[in-house]
Motif scaffolding. Sequence first.
Motif, PDB file in Angstrom:
ATOM      1  N   GLY A 146      -3.845  -0.237  -1.845  1.00 47.14           N
ATOM      2  CA  GLY A 146      -4.165  -0.806  -0.541  1.00 47.14           C
ATOM      3  C   GLY A 146      -4.995  -2.061  -0.585  1.00 47.14           C
ATOM      4  N   THR A 148      -1.787   6.792  -3.637  1.00 52.80           N
ATOM      5  CA  THR A 148      -3.231   6.603  -3.602  1.00 52.80           C
ATOM      6  C   THR A 148      -3.957   7.928  -3.402  1.00 52.80           C
ATOM      7  OG1 THR A 148      -3.018   4.346  -2.753  1.00 52.80           O
ATOM      8  CG2 THR A 148      -5.124   5.438  -2.411  1.00 52.80           C
ATOM      9  N   ASP A 149      -3.498   8.707  -2.417  1.00 47.64           N
ATOM     10  CA  ASP A 149      -4.169   9.973  -2.100  1.00 47.64           C
ATOM     11  C   ASP A 149      -4.016  11.016  -3.202  1.00 47.64           C
ATOM     12  OD1 ASP A 149      -4.864   8.798   0.255  1.00 47.64           O
ATOM     13  OD2 ASP A 149      -3.543   9.996   1.530  1.00 47.64           O
ATOM     14  N   HIS A 177     -12.774   7.044   2.352  1.00 52.04           N
ATOM     15  CA  HIS A 177     -11.589   7.903   2.448  1.00 52.04           C
ATOM     16  C   HIS A 177     -11.967   9.369   2.622  1.00 52.04           C
ATOM     17  CE1 HIS A 177      -8.335  10.438   0.808  1.00 52.04           C
ATOM     18  NE2 HIS A 177      -7.519   9.517   1.290  1.00 52.04           N
ATOM     19  N   PHE A 235       0.835  -1.205   0.000  1.00 53.38           N
ATOM     20  CA  PHE A 235       0.000   0.000   0.000  1.00 53.38           C
ATOM     21  C   PHE A 235       0.868   1.253   0.000  1.00 53.38           C
ATOM     22  CE2 PHE A 235      -2.873   2.810   2.802  1.00 53.38           C
ATOM     23  CZ  PHE A 235      -3.407   3.443   1.687  1.00 53.38           C
ATOM     24  N   ASP A 236       0.648   2.093  -1.006  1.00 53.52           N
ATOM     25  CA  ASP A 236       1.378   3.348  -1.172  1.00 53.52           C
ATOM     26  C   ASP A 236       0.387   4.483  -0.906  1.00 53.52           C
ATOM     27  OD1 ASP A 236       2.668   5.649  -2.144  1.00 53.52           O
ATOM     28  OD2 ASP A 236       3.762   4.522  -3.664  1.00 53.52           O
ATOM     29  N   ARG A 237       0.360   4.991   0.316  1.00 58.82           N
ATOM     30  CA  ARG A 237      -0.656   5.972   0.695  1.00 58.82           C
ATOM     31  C   ARG A 237      -0.528   7.272  -0.098  1.00 58.82           C
ATOM     32  NH1 ARG A 237      -0.585   5.306   5.595  1.00 58.82           N
ATOM     33  NH2 ARG A 237      -2.665   4.449   5.985  1.00 58.82           N
ATOM     34  N   GLU A 238       0.689   7.739  -0.310  1.00 57.22           N
ATOM     35  CA  GLU A 238       0.864   9.004  -1.026  1.00 57.22           C
ATOM     36  C   GLU A 238       0.366   8.888  -2.464  1.00 57.22           C
ATOM     37  OE1 GLU A 238       4.326  12.339  -1.552  1.00 57.22           O
ATOM     38  OE2 GLU A 238       4.851  10.283  -2.131  1.00 57.22           O
ATOM     39  N   ASP A 262      -8.687   4.788   5.539  1.00 62.45           N
ATOM     40  CA  ASP A 262      -8.365   3.949   4.395  1.00 62.45           C
ATOM     41  C   ASP A 262      -9.215   2.690   4.453  1.00 62.45           C
ATOM     42  OD1 ASP A 262      -6.219   5.620   3.440  1.00 62.45           O
ATOM     43  OD2 ASP A 262      -4.996   4.850   5.088  1.00 62.45           O
ATOM     44  N   GLU A 301      -7.332  -2.014  10.904  1.00 63.71           N
ATOM     45  CA  GLU A 301      -7.747  -1.450   9.628  1.00 63.71           C
ATOM     46  C   GLU A 301      -9.230  -1.715   9.349  1.00 63.71           C
ATOM     47  OE1 GLU A 301      -5.919   0.319   7.631  1.00 63.71           O
ATOM     48  OE2 GLU A 301      -3.811  -0.259   7.850  1.00 63.71           O
ATOM     49  N   ARG A 326      -9.277  -1.078   3.046  1.00 64.57           N
ATOM     50  CA  ARG A 326      -8.436  -2.099   2.429  1.00 64.57           C
ATOM     51  C   ARG A 326      -9.340  -3.168   1.828  1.00 64.57           C
ATOM     52  NH1 ARG A 326      -3.355  -1.143   4.675  1.00 64.57           N
ATOM     53  NH2 ARG A 326      -2.669  -2.337   2.853  1.00 64.57           N
TER      54      ARG A 326
END
Length: 306
Positions: free
Chosen positions: A147, A64-65, A118, A59-62, A124, A164, A126
């Motif tokens: 994610g 994704t956002d 979100h 999961f790459d949060r940056e 988040d 989560e 998943r």
Amino acid sequence: MIAHGPGDAPDDPDVAPVIPLNPQDGEDSGASGEDRLSAVLSFLRRRLNGEYEVDEFGFDRELTDKVLLPLVRALYQYWFRTELRGLENVPESGCALLVGNHSGTLPIDGLMLQVAVHDHAHRDLRLLGADLVYQVPVLGHLSRKAGHTLAHPADAHRLLAKGELVGVFPEGFKGVGKPFRERYRLQRFGRGGFVETALRARAPIIPVAIVGAEEIYPKIGDVRALARLLGLPYFPITPTFPLLGALGLVPLPSKWLIRFGEPMFLEGYGPEDADDPMTVFDLTDHVRETIQQMLYDTLLERGPAF
């Protein structure tokens, strides 16, 4: 017994709050072009230098956002004009298993649910996906980045153990690929694996009803021979595909309504009950009946599809 959370408002369409389609909190709509360009360049620099983090699932949060969710947010807000009900039933912290109906020929409903959680619950989601998703190179990679992970009990339990929110669609391809004439009729919920996971993780189940996805690609036929040749669960025929080619992949602009039901706390049950087939079957059937009733109520509230 299954108990609902104390103090939760009744899931009544007459009193449930409407969540307005506001931009994501914190978004600076007044930023200058120079500031936006600087932010983009800074983002690209970090990506090129490897200055970003991914978790154990990829999961790459940056990413994704800033990239993935904005790509689908326009569909959520302006094309489907999505509204929410019962958002207060999504916990602000801690684990929970969101269990929803699945439909639409292409599984766009999962992405819309992810945007909803979100942007409005500020958490988040998943999602658990079928093996087929991760056998497609680009799609599987992007799913991990967003994610998502395999619909496997071990992965689900690890995510819940970390506190989560986990999303699951027990109908699988049976739901997303059903013909248009069976719209909003839930298919079989498999063997109840999501109930076993919730019992072992002591996680509440939040039923979710998604109305609107059934109309985006009305499936009126299926070329089974071609589906077998391509290794797909089905090859759909809709009013616009394959007749209009790539243009037929544009979803119809149906009106969407997503309802979050009251959390089901599995009081009186323990992890050992996950090994009792009858207990799992009864709980699975109860969750399915709850979501089916929510679908009927939400469909009535939404009214016309377009």
